[in-house]
Scaffold this motif. Structure first.
Motif, PDB file in Angstrom:
ATOM      1  N   VAL A 303     153.622  43.114  24.628  1.00 53.70           N
ATOM      2  CA  VAL A 303     152.212  42.882  24.785  1.00 53.70           C
ATOM      3  C   VAL A 303     151.413  43.445  24.036  1.00 53.70           C
ATOM      4  O   VAL A 303     151.517  44.877  23.988  1.00 53.70           O
ATOM      5  CB  VAL A 303     151.760  42.527  26.332  1.00 53.70           C
ATOM      6  N   VAL A 304     150.332  42.970  23.317  1.00 50.26           N
ATOM      7  CA  VAL A 304     149.219  43.641  22.578  1.00 50.26           C
ATOM      8  C   VAL A 304     148.056  43.488  23.316  1.00 50.26           C
ATOM      9  O   VAL A 304     147.259  44.281  22.973  1.00 50.26           O
ATOM     10  CB  VAL A 304     149.306  43.375  21.206  1.00 50.26           C
ATOM     11  N   ARG A 305     147.766  42.631  23.881  1.00 49.44           N
ATOM     12  CA  ARG A 305     146.565  42.176  24.568  1.00 49.44           C
ATOM     13  C   ARG A 305     146.652  41.651  25.949  1.00 49.44           C
ATOM     14  O   ARG A 305     147.525  40.363  25.833  1.00 49.44           O
ATOM     15  CB  ARG A 305     145.714  41.429  23.811  1.00 49.44           C
ATOM     16  N   ARG A 306     146.598  42.129  26.840  1.00 48.37           N
ATOM     17  CA  ARG A 306     146.669  41.775  28.382  1.00 48.37           C
ATOM     18  C   ARG A 306     145.911  40.449  28.581  1.00 48.37           C
ATOM     19  O   ARG A 306     144.680  40.360  28.010  1.00 48.37           O
ATOM     20  CB  ARG A 306     146.518  42.750  29.471  1.00 48.37           C
ATOM     21  N   SER A 307     146.207  39.665  29.816  1.00 50.51           N
ATOM     22  CA  SER A 307     145.304  38.512  30.085  1.00 50.51           C
ATOM     23  C   SER A 307     143.831  38.842  30.324  1.00 50.51           C
ATOM     24  O   SER A 307     142.995  37.893  30.479  1.00 50.51           O
ATOM     25  CB  SER A 307     145.877  37.600  31.241  1.00 50.51           C
ATOM     26  N   ASN A 308     143.367  40.144  30.820  1.00 51.29           N
ATOM     27  CA  ASN A 308     142.135  40.504  30.924  1.00 51.29           C
ATOM     28  C   ASN A 308     141.629  40.769  29.943  1.00 51.29           C
ATOM     29  O   ASN A 308     140.317  41.304  29.779  1.00 51.29           O
ATOM     30  CB  ASN A 308     142.313  41.650  32.252  1.00 51.29           C
ATOM     31  N   GLY A 309     142.089  40.619  28.494  1.00 52.44           N
ATOM     32  CA  GLY A 309     141.436  40.922  27.502  1.00 52.44           C
ATOM     33  C   GLY A 309     141.472  42.316  26.939  1.00 52.44           C
ATOM     34  O   GLY A 309     140.971  42.714  25.932  1.00 52.44           O
ATOM     35  N   VAL A 310     141.989  43.294  27.771  1.00 50.05           N
ATOM     36  CA  VAL A 310     142.480  44.794  27.195  1.00 50.05           C
ATOM     37  C   VAL A 310     143.470  45.023  26.303  1.00 50.05           C
ATOM     38  O   VAL A 310     144.535  44.351  26.793  1.00 50.05           O
ATOM     39  CB  VAL A 310     142.426  45.356  28.668  1.00 50.05           C
ATOM     40  N   LEU A 311     143.302  45.615  25.239  1.00 50.43           N
ATOM     41  CA  LEU A 311     144.382  46.014  24.271  1.00 50.43           C
ATOM     42  C   LEU A 311     145.333  46.957  24.894  1.00 50.43           C
ATOM     43  O   LEU A 311     144.868  48.011  25.705  1.00 50.43           O
ATOM     44  CB  LEU A 311     143.698  46.316  22.972  1.00 50.43           C
ATOM     45  N   THR A 312     146.311  46.849  24.535  1.00 52.06           N
ATOM     46  CA  THR A 312     147.387  47.804  24.774  1.00 52.06           C
ATOM     47  C   THR A 312     147.451  48.968  23.872  1.00 52.06           C
ATOM     48  O   THR A 312     147.007  48.910  22.701  1.00 52.06           O
ATOM     49  CB  THR A 312     148.849  47.456  24.849  1.00 52.06           C
ATOM     50  N   TYR A 313     148.075  50.172  24.291  1.00 49.00           N
ATOM     51  CA  TYR A 313     148.375  51.139  23.434  1.00 49.00           C
ATOM     52  C   TYR A 313     149.128  50.787  22.173  1.00 49.00           C
ATOM     53  O   TYR A 313     148.698  51.274  21.267  1.00 49.00           O
ATOM     54  CB  TYR A 313     148.944  52.433  24.139  1.00 49.00           C
ATOM     55  N   PHE A 314     150.025  49.910  22.430  1.00 50.42           N
ATOM     56  CA  PHE A 314     150.982  49.522  21.385  1.00 50.42           C
ATOM     57  C   PHE A 314     150.145  48.877  20.163  1.00 50.42           C
ATOM     58  O   PHE A 314     150.351  48.881  19.049  1.00 50.42           O
ATOM     59  CB  PHE A 314     151.886  48.641  21.984  1.00 50.42           C
ATOM     60  N   ALA A 315     148.987  47.969  20.678  1.00 50.72           N
ATOM     61  CA  ALA A 315     148.129  47.470  19.647  1.00 50.72           C
ATOM     62  C   ALA A 315     147.507  48.619  18.569  1.00 50.72           C
ATOM     63  O   ALA A 315     147.624  48.091  17.399  1.00 50.72           O
ATOM     64  CB  ALA A 315     147.050  46.594  20.247  1.00 50.72           C
ATOM     65  N   ALA A 316     147.131  49.377  19.286  1.00 54.54           N
ATOM     66  CA  ALA A 316     146.334  50.372  18.329  1.00 54.54           C
ATOM     67  C   ALA A 316     147.441  51.144  17.385  1.00 54.54           C
ATOM     68  O   ALA A 316     147.133  51.581  16.475  1.00 54.54           O
ATOM     69  CB  ALA A 316     145.580  51.643  19.147  1.00 54.54           C
ATOM     70  N   ASP A 317     148.613  51.291  18.137  1.00 52.10           N
ATOM     71  CA  ASP A 317     149.868  52.231  17.232  1.00 52.10           C
ATOM     72  C   ASP A 317     150.175  51.127  16.093  1.00 52.10           C
ATOM     73  O   ASP A 317     150.487  51.579  15.028  1.00 52.10           O
ATOM     74  CB  ASP A 317     150.903  52.465  18.076  1.00 52.10           C
ATOM     75  N   ILE A 318     150.217  49.791  16.269  1.00 51.21           N
ATOM     76  CA  ILE A 318     150.576  48.982  15.131  1.00 51.21           C
ATOM     77  C   ILE A 318     149.640  49.238  14.036  1.00 51.21           C
ATOM     78  O   ILE A 318     149.753  49.484  12.873  1.00 51.21           O
ATOM     79  CB  ILE A 318     150.530  47.578  15.620  1.00 51.21           C
TER      80      ILE A 318
END
Length: 554
Positions: A303-318
């Motif tokens: 997951v890079v963006r949760r269903s509540n719209g919050v980005l995961t740490y992984f999204a920023a690391d990419i």
């Protein structure tokens, strides 16, 4: 030296071809020069005959015996032996080892450097601790590994940038601000049920007290959300100031301090996700955005963006790793805690999906440190705020002992750090053992000055007098220092330098107890003083790679 011997072997082979002694055939590219494990097998060995046997349609031993006579005409070799099925074993002349002292002395602080890295651009990212609390002893080990690795890589000819990634967004920032706000309330006597998920350390109380001193009761009955950014900014600023101070006192510096917030503010995180979504590498499921990392070697999609719209740490690391390549780095080194092992495949998968070479990313995992005091392991719990900080270790044993001991083992091995041993002045203390070797040699030159023994020009020293077996062993070991540095850089293993220094110090201590540097023979005295000078230089250069001082007195 390996390159030099390889060139001689090829030159001799081509000469024998030209005169018809050996059949004509191109030289196989995979023949190597190695160092035999046993001293009686020579200083270096070549597998040239075995590699060429099929090309020449000759027995490898026959090829080796044909080349032996011509190789022994080279002044570099004292003799050349043919061993086993056809190995060529080279014994370098004593004169070469002795004269090499002059080369080492001339290079001085530069001795150990090479162009092995060929200017390759490397980014080493390490420590990168969340600015939610002071650095603990585990961060200290990662800091020592990262900083020393940068020093080793630079000496081996790489173009290195050191970087600290500041995790200044996300839930931990909100939790930090809330922790300080609640302690601020407590400061004025309010009863607070302090949540277990908040940061427990006394440093939170100190930050809250500072805000209370500056602003008084201004925020006591205010809406917390209205002023939360102030509490977060204040906490991050104070904590980060402490982190920088600890690193500075630990002799760790960074070329770049990279803010995670800047990735979001620049739009790179959003743009990266949109581009990957457009190419079908990110898809939507149950209201969340998923990266098809399983298509690129990961065990499942992430997951890079949760269903509540919050980005995961992984999204920023990419986006962060994409940014590293965009800045022109060819090799990436990330130094993480051992608990991040499972995170490696997903980051490499993201790199592959963005058409970057995943093998360009090298992740070093730093294992835990057990602090031992009085024979007992000190218990630590970061959740409860009961952990030994890097500052405490520095104040207890000093930067030299801490850095050296952190680098006495591979970073992915568990390390027992005995605080009592680190403070002791004994040969069991690894840093004292090496530093004392340097200090001993410094005392030799003070003794020479007291006795009125002046050093002569190095070129006029009779180096042939350094023919004692122990002297020859030291001469040969000094010569491998540049190769040790280059191999340490290539393997990303700075602990190899501490191994080398410990072995060199052992040779010096043994030699010191059985030989006199300043004796009745003036010529021998000058030769041994030159040897002492060079050993001292190599010890100093090696300690500098570890970020450890080389004391003149102890």
């Amino acid at each position: 030296m390996r390159t030099r011997i390889k060139e001689i072997v090829e030159k001799v082979y081509e000469g024998l071809q030209a005169e018809g002694t050996l059949p004509k055939s191109g030289i196989a590219s995979d023949h190597i020069i190695s160092v035999p494990r046993q001293e009686q097998h020579g200083d270096y060995a070549s597998n040239f005959s075995m590699v060429m046997a099929s090309k020449l349609r000759m027995a490898p031993r026959k090829i080796a015996e044909t080349m032996k006579t011509e190789l022994e005409k080279e002044e570099l070799f004292e003799r050349v032996d043919v061993a086993g099925p056809g190995f060529l074993n080279f014994f370098l002349s004593k004169e070469f080892w002795q004269k090499n002292l002059l080369d080492i002395r001339k290079k001085g602080e530069e001795y150990g450097s090479s162009d092995a890295g060929m200017g390759r651009k490397v980014l080493v990212e390490f420590v990168s601790a969340n600015p939610t609390g002071p650095l603990h002893v585990g961060h200290g080990r990662g800091a020592a590994v990262g900083d020393s690795l940068c020093r080793v890589l630079r000496m081996a000819g790489y173009q290195v940038t050191s970087e600290y990634y500041i995790n200044d967004v996300g839930n931990q920032m909100q939790t930090l601000g809330r922790s300080v706000y609640l302690r601020y309330q407590e400061h004025f006597g309010r009863h607070i049920d302090f949540p277990s998920e908040c940061y427990q350390g006394d440093y939170i109380r100190d930050i809250a007290a500072g805000i209370a001193e500056e602003y008084g009761e201004r925020f006591l009955d205010a809406d917390a959300s209205e002023y939360m950014d102030l509490f977060i900014r204040r906490a991050v600023a104070e904590i980060f100031q402490g982190i920088k101070k600890d690193l500075d006192d630990f002799r760790v510096s960074f070329d770049s301090w990279f803010s995670e917030k800047s990735l979001h503010d620049s739009g790179l995180v959003k743009d990266t996700i949109e581009e990957l979504k457009a190419s079908g590498k990110i898809y939507e499921k149950d209201g969340a955005l998923w990266f098809r990392t399983s298509d690129y070697g990961d065990e499942k999609d992430r997951v890079v963006r949760r269903s509540n719209g919050v980005l995961t740490y992984f999204a920023a690391d990419i986006a962060y790793h994409r940014n590293k390549f965009q800045r022109g780095f060819e090799t990436l080194v990330d130094i993480w805690g051992a608990d991040h092992h499972g995170y490696i495949p997903r980051v490499k998968a993201a790199m592959a999906a963005m058409d970057f070479n995943p093998d360009a990313l090298n992740v070093l995992l730093v294992q835990l440190v057990n602090l031992i005091e009085g024979g007992q392991v000190k218990q630590m719990s970061t959740r409860a705020g009961e952990f030994v900080t890097l500052r405490e270790v520095l104040e207890d044993v000093g930067a030299d002992a801490a850095r050296f001991i952190f680098l006495t083992r591979r970073c992915d091995s568990h390390l027992d750090f005995d605080l009592d041993l680190a403070k002791s002045q004994s040969q069991e203390n690894p840093v004292y053992y090496v530093q004392y070797a340097h200090a001993r040699l410094a005392s030799v030159f003070r003794n020479a000055e007291e006795k009125g023994v002046a050093l002569v020009a190095p070129e006029s020293v009779n180096l042939s007098l350094l023919d004692d077996p122990e002297e020859m062993k030291i001469l040969k070991f000094l010569a491998v220092f540049p190769e040790t540095v280059a191999k340490s850089a290539g393997a990303l293993e700075p602990h190899r330098i501490s191994y080398y220094l410990t072995e060199l110090a052992g040779m010096l201590h043994k030699y010191y107890t059985t030989h006199r540097f300043i004796g009745d023979d003036p010529e021998l005295t000058q030769a041994r003083l030159l040897l002492a000078q060079v050993v001292k230089t190599v010890l100093r250069n090696g300690l500098a790679l570890l970020g450890v001082t080389a004391p003149e007195k102890m």
